[in-house]
Design an enzyme around this catalytic site. Structure first.
Site, PDB file in Angstrom:
ATOM      1  N   VAL A 112       3.404  -5.729   2.715  1.00  0.00           N
ATOM      2  CA  VAL A 112       2.960  -6.706   3.921  1.00  0.00           C
ATOM      3  C   VAL A 112       3.365  -7.893   3.291  1.00  0.00           C
ATOM      4  CG1 VAL A 112       0.549  -7.488   4.912  1.00  0.00           C
ATOM      5  CG2 VAL A 112       0.762  -5.331   3.916  1.00  0.00           C
TER       6      VAL A 112
ATOM      7  N   ASP B 270      -7.360   6.736   9.330  1.00  0.00           N
ATOM      8  CA  ASP B 270      -7.089   6.285   7.866  1.00  0.00           C
ATOM      9  C   ASP B 270      -8.077   5.187   7.744  1.00  0.00           C
ATOM     10  OD1 ASP B 270      -5.887   5.881   5.507  1.00  0.00           O
ATOM     11  OD2 ASP B 270      -4.447   4.778   6.022  1.00  0.00           O
TER      12      ASP B 270
ATOM     13  N   LYS C  71       3.938  -6.059   8.527  1.00  0.00           N
ATOM     14  CA  LYS C  71       4.040  -4.683   7.768  1.00  0.00           C
ATOM     15  C   LYS C  71       5.242  -4.058   7.881  1.00  0.00           C
ATOM     16  CE  LYS C  71      -0.870  -3.956   7.071  1.00  0.00           C
ATOM     17  NZ  LYS C  71      -1.984  -3.118   6.896  1.00  0.00           N
TER      18      LYS C  71
ATOM     19  N   GLY D 187       0.826  -1.288  -0.107  1.00  0.00           N
ATOM     20  CA  GLY D 187       0.137  -0.001  -0.014  1.00  0.00           C
ATOM     21  C   GLY D 187       0.683   1.212  -0.064  1.00  0.00           C
ATOM     22  N   GLY D 188       0.518   2.369   0.205  1.00  0.00           N
ATOM     23  CA  GLY D 188       0.971   3.337   0.243  1.00  0.00           C
ATOM     24  C   GLY D 188       1.889   3.845   1.263  1.00  0.00           C
ATOM     25  N   THR D 189       1.744   3.142   2.425  1.00  0.00           N
ATOM     26  CA  THR D 189       2.632   3.274   3.584  1.00  0.00           C
ATOM     27  C   THR D 189       3.665   2.072   4.007  1.00  0.00           C
ATOM     28  OG1 THR D 189       1.076   2.475   5.072  1.00  0.00           O
ATOM     29  CG2 THR D 189       1.079   4.828   4.575  1.00  0.00           C
TER      30      THR D 189
END
Length: 956
Positions: A30, A138, A45, A25-27
Site C-alpha cells: 500500500v 475478508d 494498493k 499485508g498478505g495480499t
C-alpha cells in the site's frame, strides 16, 4: 523512497505521485500517493508479485470493477484499477485516521460505545452489499478504516476477486484465501458457495477482538486456529473483559456458531441484537450459562479423558486399613437409606445419604463420608441387607467412630424419615430420629426438609452442648437447587458428566450461593472440556464461605485450570492435610499429574500414588477411568479388565466408555484383531483419544500407529467439523511414532501425503528438521522458499509459530545471525500480542541463541522461566509448543553438563507424560538423555530399564 517505491512510482508517472509506502499485508503493498489531476491524496494498493503471477489478470480486474459500482457511505470506494506490465493495482481514497488494527494496537480494548458504533456502521455496509449478492470474504481490522471519525469498510470484494480469479487459474496452489483468524468455518472448509452469514462470523470475530483485546481463537499455527474454530466455542468474553455482560457475550457467541444456520441470519440482525444486549440488565455472574449445542467441544480435549490422560503404571487395589485411617469422633459415615413406597424414586435412598452427608459436613466440627461409593453394586441395590457389622467395618476403614443409617417410608402423600446414629466404641445405637410430613402432592420436594429436621434431632448427640441448627444454610435453599444437585451427584459418581453438568448448572442458577454445587460443577465442566465454564464455577464457589479443606481444594482447582501443576498440587495437599480422607483431593492430584506438567518427577508414578489413595477412599466410576488407562498402558490386562467391568456397570458417558474399550481390545487381542477402519468411520473421537492414551511414553506404539493411520485414511467426512482437528493431531502422533521407531522415510511420506490431500502440514518438516537428518533437507528447502516470500530475515512472516520454527532451523543450520534477528522479532511480536505462548516462543529462541554464543548461564536462566510452562491443559495438549518439550530437554542437558544428573533425570522424566501429544517427537532424545544421567549416577537398574525402553521403540 525505497527502491521498491521508486519502481512503483514509474508505473504511475503522469497520473499519481508516490510519496511513501504506507504498509503491506498478505495480499498487497500500500502506497500513499497524490492524484496529479485533482491534488487529492489517495491510497494505491499493488497486488503482491507472487499473487499477481498466480491469478488471471483479466478475471481479477473484472471482479474488482464489479465492486467499483458499490455506492454506500460506509464502503470505501474503488476509484480506479488496472494493470501495468505484471503489476495489478487499484486506487482508493486515503483514510487519514488509519485502520482499526492501528487503533487496537494503541488501545487493545475499546469502549463499548465505540464498539457498538463501529459494528453498526460496518453491519450497514455489509447488509447493503449482501442485498446486491456480494460477499466481502475478508472482514478484519485492517479493512476497517477511519476518516473524520467515521468507520468505513475497505477492500470490499478484493478477497472475492482473488478467490474467483484463483479458482479459474491453473497455478493457484498454496494461495490462502481470506485471513485465517477471521475466516468462517465454511471458508476454512473450502465451500465454494457461502453467503452473508460468513461475513457475520468475521464481523463477530472483529467485535470480540475490540471488546476482549484478543481474538476468539489463537494458536501457534494456522492449522491449530482452523481446528479450534471447527471444534469449540471461543473463551467467554468475560474472561478478558469482566465488564462485558453475559447478554453481549451470548450474542457474539451465536454469531460465531459453527453452522451458518445457528448464527444471526444477517449482519444487521447481529448489530441490532448486540445493541439490545448492551442495554439489557446484566444477569448475575453466578448464573453459569449453558453453551449452545451447535458448537462442538474440542476433540483433543473434548473428552479430557479421551486424549492424553494416561500415566505410566497400574493402580494397585490397596485398601486403607483401620490403622491407616486414624479414628475421628467427628467423622460420620452416612449410608444410603433403604426405601419403602412406590412414590419414591429409584435413587431416593442414595440421594438422601448425599443430602445428610452434605448437611453434616461443616456442622460445627463434623465431617462426613458418603458411603455410597464404598459399597459394592449388589449391596447398593439391597442396602437394607447390609448388617451392622458390615457397616461398622466400612465406617472404621474411613476413620469414623460413628455412622448413620436409616429408612424412608412413603405412603401416598405421607413421608417418614427414620435415622439411627451408631457408635463403634459401644457397638450400639446412641441416637434416633423419626420425622414425618405431609407432602401435599409434592412429597419428593418436601423430603429434603424432612431429612433436615431428622438430622437436627441427632445433632445434640453428635455435638453436646449447643449444637448448630442443621437447617441453617439449607432451609432457605431453593428445593429445586437441592434436587438438581442431588441428581448431579448421582450422575457425576457414575461418570455421566453431561447429565451431571446440566444438573449442577441448574443448581447454581436456582441458588448462586450453592458452593458445593459450584465445586462439583467445575469438575464436571472440566471433564466435558469446558475449562472456562469450570473457572466460572470455581469463582462462584469462592464467593461463599468454605471450610478450610474445600477452600484449599477450590484454590488448587483454580491453579489446575490455569495450568500451574506445582501450585495446584501444593494447595490440594493442603486440603488433604486438613482432611486426609478427602478422596476428591486425592483424585484431583492424580488428574493434575495426568493432564499437566510439573517441573520434575515421573508423572506416571506420581499419578499412580494419588489414584491409589483416591480409589481406596472412593472407587466410583469417575475415580476409575484414569486407573483403567494406567493399567492398559502398562499392559496389565487383568487389572484393567476388573476395573473396566465396574466402569461399564455405571453406564458412563459413551465416549469415555468406548475409549476404554478400544484400548482394551488392542492391548488384549493385538492390533490385528481390532476393526480400526470401522472405528474410524463410526467412533473417530474415542479412537484418536485411545491412540494418544496408548502412545504416551512409547507404551503401545503398534496400537497407536494403527489408530492414527486409520484416522488419516478414513476420518474425512465433510459433515464432521472436528475431523480436521483429529487428522492434524493424528498426523503429529504418527510422525512422532515413526521417528521414534527410526522410520524417518515413513514419517516424511505421511507428511507429504497429508500435504497433498489437505494442502497444509509441511511445516512439520521445519519442526522435525533439527531432530532428523532425513527431515533436514526438507526443512532447508522450506526455509529457502519462505525467505523468498517473506524476506531474508523473514520479517514479513505472518505466522509467529512458523517464524519460531524457521529461527530454530536457521540456528541448527548454522545461520546464527538470522536466528538472532528472528529471536528479537519474536520478542517484539510477543510484546505486541501479549500472548503467553508467543512469549515462550521468543524466550525459547533467545535461550538457544545465547547457548550457541557461549552464554550458558543466560540460557539456563531463560529456560528456568519456561520449564514448566504454566498453561491450561488444552494448550499443553493441543498446541505444539504448549509443553515446551524441546526446552525441557535443553534445560536438562545444561543441568547434566553442570554436574546435576539427578535433577536432569527428574526434569527429563516429564516427557513420559501423556499430557502433551508432542512428547512423542521428543521421546527418543529424552530417553538417551536420561540414560546419560543414570550412567553418571551409577544406577544400574535405572540404566537397564532405559536401555530396554530405547530398544523397544525400534521393535514395536
Amino acid at each position: 523512497m525505497t527502491g521498491t517505491s521508486t519502481a512503483i512510482a514509474g508505473i504511475f508517472a503522469g497520473r499519481y505521485e508516490i510519496e511513501r509506502e504506507l504498509g503491506h499485508g498478505g495480499t498487497a503493498l500500500v502506497y500513499l500517493a497524490r492524484d496529479l489531476q485533482n491534488g487529492q491524496r489517495v491510497a494505491i494498493k499493488v497486488l503482491r508479485p507472487e499473487l499477481a503471477e498466480s491469478v488471471g489478470a483479466e478475471r481479477f480486474l473484472r471482479e474488482i470493477r464489479v465492486n467499483e459500482r458499490l455506492e454506500h457511505p460506509n464502503i470505501l470506494p474503488v476509484m480506479a484499477s488496472g494493470k501495468h506490465e505484471s503489476h495489478l493495482f487499484f486506487v482508493t481514497p486515503l483514510m487519514a485516521q488509519g485502520t482499526l488494527r492501528e487503533r487496537l494496537q494503541r488501545e487493545t480494548q475499546l469502549p463499548f460505545d465505540q464498539v457498538l458504533g463501529i459494528t453498526r456502521t460496518i453491519a450497514e455496509a455489509l447488509t447493503y452489499a449482501h442485498g446486491l449478492g456480494l460477499i466481502h470474504r475478508d472482514v478484519k481490522p485492517e479493512n476497517i478504516l477511519f476518516n473524520d471519525g467515521q468507520a468505513v469498510l475497505g477492500d470490499f470484494g478484493i478477497a472475492r476477486a482473488l478467490e474467483r480469479s484463483i479458482d479459474e487459474s491453473t497455478t493457484s496452489t498454496g494461495i490462502v484465501r481470506g485471513t485465517p483468524p477471521y475466516m468462517s468455518p465454511e471458508q476454512i472448509a473450502g465451500n465454494r458457495e457461502y453467503d452473508g452469514r460468513s461475513d457475520t462470523y468475521s464481523l463477530a470475530s472483529v467485535v470480540y477482538e475490540m471488546i476482549a483485546g484478543i481474538l476468539p481463537y489463537v494458536g501457534p499455527t494456522q492449522e491449530s486456529v482452523f481446528a479450534q474454530k471447527m471444534m469449540h466455542p471461543p473463551r467467554p468474553l468475560r474472561v478478558y473483559r469482566p465488564t462485558a455482560s453475559q447478554e453481549v457475550s451470548e450474542v457474539i457467541e451465536r454469531a460465531l456458531a459453527l453452522s451458518p444456520a445457528d448464527r444471526w441470519q444477517s449482519t444487521q440482525e447481529f448489530a441490532v441484537a448486540l445493541e439490545q444486549a448492551s442495554r439489557a440488565p446484566s444477569r448475575p455472574a453466578g448464573n453459569v450459562p449453558t453453551r449452545r449445542a451447535s458448537r462442538r467441544s474440542p476433540w483433543i480435549v473434548g473428552a479430557i479423558a479421551a486424549v492424553a490422560v494416561v500415566a505410566a503404571a497400574v493402580v494397585s487395589w490397596r485398601q486403607i486399613s483401620a490403622t491407616d485411617a486414624p479414628m475421628d469422633r467427628n467423622r460420620i459415615t452416612v449410608f444410603p437409606l433403604s426405601t419403602t413406597g412406590a412414590s419414591l424414586g429409584a435413587r431416593a435412598g442414595e440421594d438422601a445419604a448425599t443430602m445428610i452427608a452434605s448437611v453434616l459436613d461443616g456442622a460445627g466440627p463434623l465431617r462426613s463420608v458418603d458411603a455410597w461409593p464404598l459399597l459394592r453394586p449388589a449391596v447398593r441395590d439391597t442396602i437394607r441387607m447390609l448388617s451392622a457389622s458390615g457397616a461398622e467395618a466400612i465406617a472404621r476403614s474411613q476413620g469414623s467412630i460413628r455412622f448413620v443409617r436409616g429408612q424412608i417410608f412413603s405412603s401416598g402423600d405421607s413421608t417418614i424419615v427414620a435415622l439411627e446414629l451408631w457408635d463403634l466404641d459401644s457397638a450400639t445405637v446412641i441416637g434416633r430420629a423419626r420425622v414425618g410430613g405431609i407432602g401435599g402432592g409434592a412429597a419428593h420436594t418436601d423430603l429434603w426438609r424432612i431429612m433436615l429436621r431428622a438430622v437436627n434431632e441427632i445433632l445434640p448427640t453428635l455435638i453436646p452442648g449447643s449444637p448448630p441448627n442443621a437447617l441453617a444454610g439449607w432451609e432457605d435453599r431453593n428445593p429445586a437447587a437441592i434436587a438438581s444437585f442431588l441428581v448431579g451427584e448421582g450422575a457425576f459418581r457414575r461418570a455421566q458428566f453431561a447429565t451431571a453438568l446440566d444438573k449442577y448448572r441448574d443448581a447454581v442458577r436456582a441458588d448462586s450461593l450453592f458452593a458445593l454445587a459450584a465445586i462439583r460443577g467445575a469438575q464436571a465442566a472440566a471433564w466435558k472440556d469446558k475449562q472456562d465454564e469450570a473457572a466460572e464455577f470455581v469463582k462462584l464457589a469462592q464467593r461463599a464461605k468454605l471450610p478450610p479443606r474445600y477452600a484449599h481444594f477450590a484454590s488448587g482447582y483454580q491453579q489446575y485450570l490455569s495450568g500451574n501443576a506445582d501450585s495446584a498440587v501444593t494447595l490440594l495437599r493442603a486440603a488433604i492435610a486438613d482432611d486426609r480422607m478427602l478422596a476428591v483431593a486425592w483424585t484431583q492430584i492424580g488428574e493434575t499429574f495426568t493432564h499437566l506438567l510439573p517441573r520434575q518427577g515421573s508423572p506416571d508414578s506420581l499419578a499412580r500414588d494419588a489414584f491409589d489413595h483416591a480409589i481406596a477412599l472412593d472407587s466410583n466410576a469417575t475415580a476409575l477411568f484414569h486407573p483403567i488407562q494406567l493399567a492398559m498402558r502398562r499392559g496389565d490386562v487383568d487389572d484393567a479388565r476388573r476395573m473396566l467391568a465396574r466402569f461399564e456397570a455405571a453406564q458412563p458417558d459413551s465416549a469415555l466408555l468406548r475409549h476404554a474399550q478400544i484400548m482394551m481390545d488392542c492391548v488384549r487381542h493385538g492390533s490385528a484383531k481390532v476393526a480400526w477402519q470401522q472405528l474410524a468411520h463410526t467412533r473417530p473421537l474415542p479412537l484418536v483419544g485411545a491412540g494418544f492414551s496408548l502412545a504416551a511414553g512409547g507404551a503401545q506404539l503398534g496400537c497407536s500407529a494403527a489408530a492414527f493411520e486409520q484416522i488419516l485414511a478414513v476420518d474425512t467426512s465433510a459433515k464432521d467439523a472436528a475431523a480436521d482437528g483429529r487428522r492434524w493431531a493424528a498426523l503429529i502422533g504418527l510422525v512422532g511414532i515413526r521417528l521414534a521407531q527410526g522410520r524417518s522415510r515413513d514419517a516424511a511420506s505421511a507428511i507429504d501425503a497429508y500435504n497433498r490431500r489437505w494442502q497444509y502440514g509441511a511445516s512439520l518438516f521445519l519442526l522435525t528438521g533439527p531432530m532428523d537428518s532425513l527431515m533436514a533437507p526438507r526443512a532447508r528447502a522450506i526455509a529457502r522458499a519462505d525467505s523468498a516470500l517473506y524476506g531474508a530475515t523473514y520479517a514479513r512472516m505472518p505466522w509467529i509459530f512458523r517464524l519460531w520454527e524457521i529461527g530454530q532451523w536457521k540456528l541448527h543450520d548454522g545461520d546464527v545471525a538470522v536466528a538472532d534477528t528472528i529471536a528479537r522479532d519474536l520478542s517484539r511480536r510477543a510484546d505486541s500480542t501479549r500472548q503467553p505462548l508467543d512469549r515462550v516462543l521468543a524466550q525459547s529462541l533467545s535461550a538457544r541463541v545465547a547457548l550457541v554464543r557461549g552464554d550458558s548461564t543466560r540460557a539456563l536462566l531463560i529456560l528456568e522461566t519456561i520449564v514448566p510452562t504454566r498453561l491450561p491443559n488444552a494448550v499443553v495438549q493441543w498446541q505444539e509448543m504448549g509443553a515446551a518439550a524441546g526446552e525441557r530437554l535443553l534445560y536438562a542437558r545444561l543441568l547434566l553438563a553442570r554436574g546435576q544428573p539427578a535433577r536432569a533425570l527428574e526434569i527429563a522424566n516429564v516427557v513420559d507424560s501423556p499430557a502433551a501429544s508432542i512428547h512423542l517427537l521428543f521421546l527418543p532424545a529424552s530417553l538417551q538423555l536420561r540414560l546419560a544421567a543414570a550412567s553418571q549416577l551409577g544406577g544400574e537398574a535405572e540404566k537397564s530399564l532405559l536401555r530396554r525402553r530405547i530398544a523397544a521403540l525400534r521393535m514395536q
